[in-house]
Design a protein around this motif. Structure first.
Motif, PDB file in Angstrom:
ATOM      1  N   LEU A 130       0.816  -1.225   0.000  1.00 15.15           N
ATOM      2  CA  LEU A 130       0.000   0.000   0.000  1.00 15.15           C
ATOM      3  C   LEU A 130       0.842   1.264   0.000  1.00 15.15           C
ATOM      4  O   LEU A 130       0.321   2.355  -0.199  1.00 15.15           O
ATOM      5  CB  LEU A 130      -0.940   0.001   1.201  1.00 15.15           C
ATOM      6  N   GLY A 131       2.128   1.097   0.267  1.00 16.37           N
ATOM      7  CA  GLY A 131       3.016   2.263   0.228  1.00 16.37           C
ATOM      8  C   GLY A 131       2.827   3.215   1.390  1.00 16.37           C
ATOM      9  O   GLY A 131       2.879   4.429   1.179  1.00 16.37           O
ATOM     10  N   MET A 132       2.599   2.699   2.578  1.00 15.96           N
ATOM     11  CA  MET A 132       2.420   3.570   3.744  1.00 15.96           C
ATOM     12  C   MET A 132       2.747   2.764   5.002  1.00 15.96           C
ATOM     13  O   MET A 132       2.795   1.531   4.974  1.00 15.96           O
ATOM     14  CB  MET A 132       0.991   4.116   3.815  1.00 15.96           C
ATOM     15  N   ASN A 133       2.958   3.488   6.118  1.00 17.67           N
ATOM     16  CA  ASN A 133       3.131   2.832   7.417  1.00 17.67           C
ATOM     17  C   ASN A 133       1.774   2.376   7.937  1.00 17.67           C
ATOM     18  O   ASN A 133       0.791   3.134   7.879  1.00 17.67           O
ATOM     19  CB  ASN A 133       3.757   3.785   8.433  1.00 17.67           C
ATOM     20  N   ARG A 134       1.759   1.132   8.443  1.00 19.03           N
ATOM     21  CA  ARG A 134       0.493   0.601   8.963  1.00 19.03           C
ATOM     22  C   ARG A 134       0.758  -0.132  10.269  1.00 19.03           C
ATOM     23  O   ARG A 134       1.866  -0.601  10.542  1.00 19.03           O
ATOM     24  CB  ARG A 134      -0.147  -0.359   7.970  1.00 19.03           C
ATOM     25  N   MET A 135      -0.306  -0.232  11.066  1.00 17.73           N
ATOM     26  CA  MET A 135      -0.265  -0.997  12.296  1.00 17.73           C
ATOM     27  C   MET A 135      -1.012  -2.310  12.051  1.00 17.73           C
ATOM     28  O   MET A 135      -2.144  -2.295  11.575  1.00 17.73           O
ATOM     29  CB  MET A 135      -0.905  -0.229  13.459  1.00 17.73           C
ATOM     30  N   TYR A 136      -0.343  -3.402  12.389  1.00 20.33           N
ATOM     31  CA  TYR A 136      -0.937  -4.725  12.172  1.00 20.33           C
ATOM     32  C   TYR A 136      -1.158  -5.408  13.515  1.00 20.33           C
ATOM     33  O   TYR A 136      -0.254  -5.411  14.384  1.00 20.33           O
ATOM     34  CB  TYR A 136      -0.015  -5.599  11.324  1.00 20.33           C
ATOM     35  N   LYS A 146      -7.124 -26.206  18.192  1.00 22.84           N
ATOM     36  CA  LYS A 146      -6.000 -26.055  17.272  1.00 22.84           C
ATOM     37  C   LYS A 146      -6.082 -24.711  16.572  1.00 22.84           C
ATOM     38  O   LYS A 146      -7.156 -24.154  16.389  1.00 22.84           O
ATOM     39  CB  LYS A 146      -6.000 -27.154  16.233  1.00 22.84           C
ATOM     40  N   VAL A 147      -4.913 -24.187  16.153  1.00 21.21           N
ATOM     41  CA  VAL A 147      -4.860 -22.933  15.421  1.00 21.21           C
ATOM     42  C   VAL A 147      -5.096 -23.245  13.963  1.00 21.21           C
ATOM     43  O   VAL A 147      -4.289 -23.922  13.330  1.00 21.21           O
ATOM     44  CB  VAL A 147      -3.495 -22.235  15.606  1.00 21.21           C
ATOM     45  N   ARG A 148      -6.223 -22.779  13.452  1.00 18.31           N
ATOM     46  CA  ARG A 148      -6.583 -23.043  12.068  1.00 18.31           C
ATOM     47  C   ARG A 148      -6.097 -21.942  11.133  1.00 18.31           C
ATOM     48  O   ARG A 148      -6.157 -22.087   9.924  1.00 18.31           O
ATOM     49  CB  ARG A 148      -8.117 -23.161  11.944  1.00 18.31           C
ATOM     50  N   GLY A 149      -5.627 -20.878  11.695  1.00 17.66           N
ATOM     51  CA  GLY A 149      -5.190 -19.741  10.875  1.00 17.66           C
ATOM     52  C   GLY A 149      -5.079 -18.484  11.737  1.00 17.66           C
ATOM     53  O   GLY A 149      -5.067 -18.555  12.975  1.00 17.66           O
ATOM     54  N   ALA A 150      -5.072 -17.357  11.039  1.00 17.21           N
ATOM     55  CA  ALA A 150      -4.959 -16.106  11.767  1.00 17.21           C
ATOM     56  C   ALA A 150      -5.704 -15.031  11.017  1.00 17.21           C
ATOM     57  O   ALA A 150      -5.753 -15.037   9.786  1.00 17.21           O
ATOM     58  CB  ALA A 150      -3.490 -15.707  11.932  1.00 17.21           C
ATOM     59  N   VAL A 151      -6.303 -14.150  11.781  1.00 17.79           N
ATOM     60  CA  VAL A 151      -6.969 -12.994  11.195  1.00 17.79           C
ATOM     61  C   VAL A 151      -6.166 -11.745  11.612  1.00 17.79           C
ATOM     62  O   VAL A 151      -5.822 -11.575  12.774  1.00 17.79           O
ATOM     63  CB  VAL A 151      -8.441 -12.904  11.643  1.00 17.79           C
ATOM     64  N   ARG A 152      -5.885 -10.947  10.597  1.00 18.26           N
ATOM     65  CA  ARG A 152      -5.066  -9.764  10.855  1.00 18.26           C
ATOM     66  C   ARG A 152      -5.842  -8.522  10.466  1.00 18.26           C
ATOM     67  O   ARG A 152      -6.443  -8.473   9.391  1.00 18.26           O
ATOM     68  CB  ARG A 152      -3.772  -9.848  10.070  1.00 18.26           C
ATOM     69  N   ILE A 153      -5.845  -7.569  11.338  1.00 20.55           N
ATOM     70  CA  ILE A 153      -6.503  -6.283  11.071  1.00 20.55           C
ATOM     71  C   ILE A 153      -5.418  -5.197  11.101  1.00 20.55           C
ATOM     72  O   ILE A 153      -4.565  -5.181  11.981  1.00 20.55           O
ATOM     73  CB  ILE A 153      -7.601  -5.991  12.107  1.00 20.55           C
ATOM     74  N   SER A 154      -5.516  -4.303  10.135  1.00 24.21           N
ATOM     75  CA  SER A 154      -4.515  -3.236  10.086  1.00 24.21           C
ATOM     76  C   SER A 154      -5.166  -1.887   9.787  1.00 24.21           C
ATOM     77  O   SER A 154      -6.220  -1.824   9.138  1.00 24.21           O
ATOM     78  CB  SER A 154      -3.456  -3.553   9.019  1.00 24.21           C
ATOM     79  N   LEU A 155      -4.528  -0.878  10.273  1.00 23.99           N
ATOM     80  CA  LEU A 155      -4.933   0.508  10.018  1.00 23.99           C
ATOM     81  C   LEU A 155      -3.697   1.320   9.633  1.00 23.99           C
ATOM     82  O   LEU A 155      -2.589   1.061  10.112  1.00 23.99           O
ATOM     83  CB  LEU A 155      -5.564   1.131  11.269  1.00 23.99           C
TER      84      LEU A 155
END
Length: 590
Positions: A130-136, A146-155
Motif C-alpha cells: 500500500l506504500g504507507m506505514n500501517r499498524m498490524y 487447534k490454530v486453524r489460521g490467523a486474522v489480521r486487522i490493520s490501520l
C-alpha cells in the motif's frame, strides 16, 4: 580571565535548567503520548480482531476462498479496516484491499508468527503493497483447540502520526511559551537576588571612598538583610574610628607643626618620613616636598647628615651641638633616638633640634650683666672703702684732706645709690609689666614729652644747648605718663651728655594711623654699628671711661626699653660715628 556579574551567573543557569527541563518533559511527554496513541489503536484493533475471530472460527474450514474473500471485504468495509485471513502456513486466503492470489506468503510477518503460535501479535511497519506505514494486529483462529489460521486487522498510522504531529507542535509551542515565561521569571528572580548585592557593592565602594554616611537598604531575605545590617554597622564603626583617628591626627599635626623645636623622622635608609615646619625653616626646605627624599638630598648640611647616621647606628639616644651657618649664625642642640614600632622593631630614627642661640645669648648677657654690675658696684665701694681707711689711718686729723676725702666718698656713695635705685626701678618695671600692674590712662603724648623736656632743660642750658619740639596731632593715647616721661628723660639725658656744647637736640612727636612716634635726634659723637645690637643691654657702654666720667649708671637705655615694651611698643636707634644718633619710640594707639 574575564569576569561576569552575579546576575549573568544566575540568570543563564536558571534559564538553561528551565529550558532543559521543559524540553525533557516535552520530549518524554511526546513519546508517552505517542505510545499511548499506538497502544490505544492496538487495543482497538485487537478487540476488533477478536470479534472477527469468533465470527471466522467456524467458517474457515467450511467456506471456500471466494466466500472468505467476500466476507473479509464486507467486514472490512463495515469496520473501516483492512482484514487479512492467513492460513497456518502463511498463505493469504482473503484480504480486504488486495487480491490474495498475488500477495506474498506472510509466514515471516512478526504478528503472524505470534498468532500462529497461539497469541496475539502486533507490528508497525511500512507496507510495500500500500506504500504507507500501517499498524498490524493478528490473533489466532482456534478451532477444536487447534490454530486453524490467523486474522489480521490493520490501520494506516498516518492519522495517528498526523494527530501526534499536531499535538507535538502544540507541546513545542507550549514549551516555548514556558521557556519564555521561565526566562522572565528567572530574570526577575536573578534581579531580585542580585539587586541587593549590587546595592551592597555600590555601598561598599562608597565606604571605600570614605562616604560613611550612606546606609544600605535592608532586603527581605534573612541572609542578605543580615549582611546589609552588618555592612551598615561596619560603616558606623569605621566612621567613628576614622573620625577619631583624624581628630587625633589633626591634634598631633597641630602639636607637631606648632612646635618651636625642629623634628625630623627618617627611615633606616635615611629617607625623610616627616619634617615639621620649624625644622623646615631651620634648613630652608619645604616639609611637603622634602618628605620621601633622602636627607642628603633634601637638607644641605653635613652636620645633620653625620648626626642622622649616628642616630641610626646607635641603640641609645645621642646628643650633639653644632652651628648652623645661614644668613645668621645659629647654635643647635640635637637629640636623636631610635624610632620603633609596637613590637620594638627599628623603623628609623627621630631627631629633635633646639635652637639654643637665644639661650646662649641670654647666658652671655647674664654673664656680662653679673660682671658689669659687679664692676659698677665694686668701683665706688672700693673707692669708698679706700678713702675711709685713709681717714682712719690718720688723714682725718687733716681738715682739708678729710673734707676732700669725704666729698669723694659722698660722690661715689651717691653714684652707688643711683645704680641701686636704677636697678630697683628696672626690676619694678619688669615685675609690674609681668603682673599687669602698670596703670594706663589716656593722655597727650606731646604733653608728656614736653614735661620731659622741661626736666632736661637746665642741664642742656649748662652746655648752651637747646631742645626743639615738633608735634603733630593732639589725640589722646593710652599711656603711663610717669613711666613714659622717665623713658624720654633718659633719651634726652643721653643726648645732652654725648652732644657737643652749643649743639641742638630735636624732638618730634608724630601721630600716625595706628601708632605714635617719638624721635629724639642729637648731633653728638654717634655710635659705631657693632655696638647698636647691644646698646639697650644693662650696663653696656660704648665708651666706658667717658660714660663713668659723665656720671652714667649704664642702665638708662635699658630702663627706657623696658618702659616702652611695657606700653606694647618698641624702641630703635639709628646712628653713625660723627653723625649723631636718632632714637625712635613707637607706641601703639590703643
Amino acid at each position: 580571565m574575564r569576569r561576569h556579574g552575579l546576575f549573568w551567573h544566575i540568570f543563564p543557569t536558571y534559564l538553561v535548567i528551565t529550558a532543559l527541563t521543559v524540553v525533557a518533559v516535552s520530549w518524554y511527554g511526546s513519546i508517552a503520548l505517542r505510545s499511548f496513541f499506538y497502544e490505544h489503536a492496538e487495543g482497538d484493533l485487537r478487540a476488533r480482531a477478536l470479534l472477527l475471530e469468533e465470527r471466522l472460527r467456524g467458517e474457515l474450514d467450511g467456506r471456500g476462498r471466494e466466500s472468505l474473500q467476500v466476507l473479509a471485504v464486507e467486514l472490512g468495509r463495515a469496520t473501516d479496516t483492512r482484514i487479512t485471513i492467513i492460513l497456518p502456513d502463511g498463505l493469504v486466503v482473503a484480504d480486504t484491499d488486495e487480491d490474495p492470489a498475488v500477495m506474498e506468503n506472510h509466514a515471516d510477518r512478526p504478528e503472524i508468527v505470534e498468532a500462529i503460535r497461539g497469541s496475539a501479535g502486533s507490528a508497525i511497519r511500512y507496507s510495500h503493497t500500500l506504500g504507507m506505514n500501517r499498524m498490524y494486529v493478528a490473533v489466532p483462529i482456534n478451532s477444536d483447540g487447534k490454530v486453524r489460521g490467523a486474522v489480521r486487522i490493520s490501520l494506516p498510522t498516518t492519522a495517528i502520526d498526523d494527530e501526534f504531529l499536531r499535538i507535538r507542535q502544540r507541546i513545542a509551542i507550549a514549551a516555548l511559551v514556558m521557556v519564555v515565561i521561565a526566562a522572565g521569571v528567572s530574570f526577575a528572580v536573578a534581579r531580585r537576588i542580585t539587586r541587593p548585592l549590587v546595592e551592597m557593592r555600590r555601598g561598599a565602594l562608597r565606604y571605600a571612598q570614605g562616604r560613611f554616611g550612606h546606609r544600605l537598604p535592608v532586603p527581605a531575605s534573612l541572609e542578605l538583610a543580615s549582611l546589609s545590617e552588618t555592612l551598615n554597622h561596619m560603616a558606623e564603626e569605621l566612621d567613628r574610628q576614622i573620625s577619631t583617628i583624624r581628630q587625633q591626627r589633626a591634634e598631633q599635626d597641630a602639636v607637631f607643626y606648632s612646635m618651636k623645636e625642629g623634628v625630623i623622622a627618617v627611615d633606616t635608609d635615611e629617607r625623610l618620613l616627616t619634617i615639621n615646619r620649624a625644622a623646615g625653616e631651620l634648613f630652608e626646605v619645604d616639609p611637603v616636598s622634602a618628605t620621601g627624599r633622602s636627607i642628603q638630598e633634601a637638607i644641605r648640611n653635613t652636620d645633620i647628615h653625620a648626626f642622622t647616621s649616628r642616630t641610626l647606628l646607635s641603640s641609645d639616644p645621642v646628643e650633639e651641638e653644632f652651628e648652623l651657618l645661614a644668613d645668621t649664625r645659629r647654635l643647635l642642640h640635637a637629640r636623636g633616638a631610635a624610632l620603633r614600632d609596637k613590637k620594638g622593631h627599628r623603623l628609623g630614627g627621630v631627631i629633635v633640634l633646639n635652637d639654643i642661640t637665644r639661650v646662649h645669648q641670654l647666658e652671655k648677657v647674664r654673664s656680662d650683666f653679673v660682671a658689669n654690675v659687679s664692676h659698677e658696684l665694686r668701683t665706688p665701694v672700693t673707692l669708698i672703702q679706700g678713702f675711709v681707711e685713709t681717714l682712719l689711718d690718720g688723714a682725718i686729723d687733716d681738715a682739708d684732706e678729710s673734707r676732700r676725702f669725704l666729698h669723694i666718698v659722698h660722690r661715689h656713695s651717691g653714684r652707688l645709690n643711683a645704680i641701686i635705685e636704677d636697678l630697683l626701678y628696672l626690676s619694678r618695671i619688669e615685675q609690674d609689666a609681668g603682673d599687669s600692674r602698670i596703670a594706663f590712662d589716656r593722655a597727650l603724648v606731646a604733653g608728656v614729652v614736653e614735661t620731659a623736656i622741661d626736666v632736661c632743660l637746665p642741664r642742656a642750658r649748662e652746655k648752651d644747648m637747646h631742645i626743639d619740639l615738633t608735634a603733630t596731632g593732639d589725640s589722646l593715647t593710652r599711656v603711663n605718663a610717669q613711666l613714659l616721661e622717665h623713658a624720654v628723660v633718659n633719651l634726652l639725658d643721653n643726648a645732652v651728655k654725648y652732644s657737643e656744647r652749643g649743639s641742638s637736640i630735636g624732638v618730634d612727636v608724630k601721630e600716625q594711623e595706628t601708632d605714635v612716634l617719638i624721635r629724639v635726634r642729637d648731633h653728638g659723637v654717634g655710635i659705631a654699628p657693632e655696638h647698636l645690637p647691644r646698646l639697650f643691654e644693662r650696663f653696656y657702654r660704648v665708651d666706658k671711661a667717658r660714660s663713668r666720667e659723665l656720671g652714667g649708671t649704664g642702665l638708662g637705655l635699658a630702663i627706657a626699653k623696658h618702659i616702652v615694651q611695657a606700653h606694647g611698643g618698641n624702641i630703635d636707634v639709628e646712628s653713625a660715628p660723627g653723625k649723631g644718633s636718632v632714637f625712635t619710640i613707637v607706641l601703639p594707639r590703643i
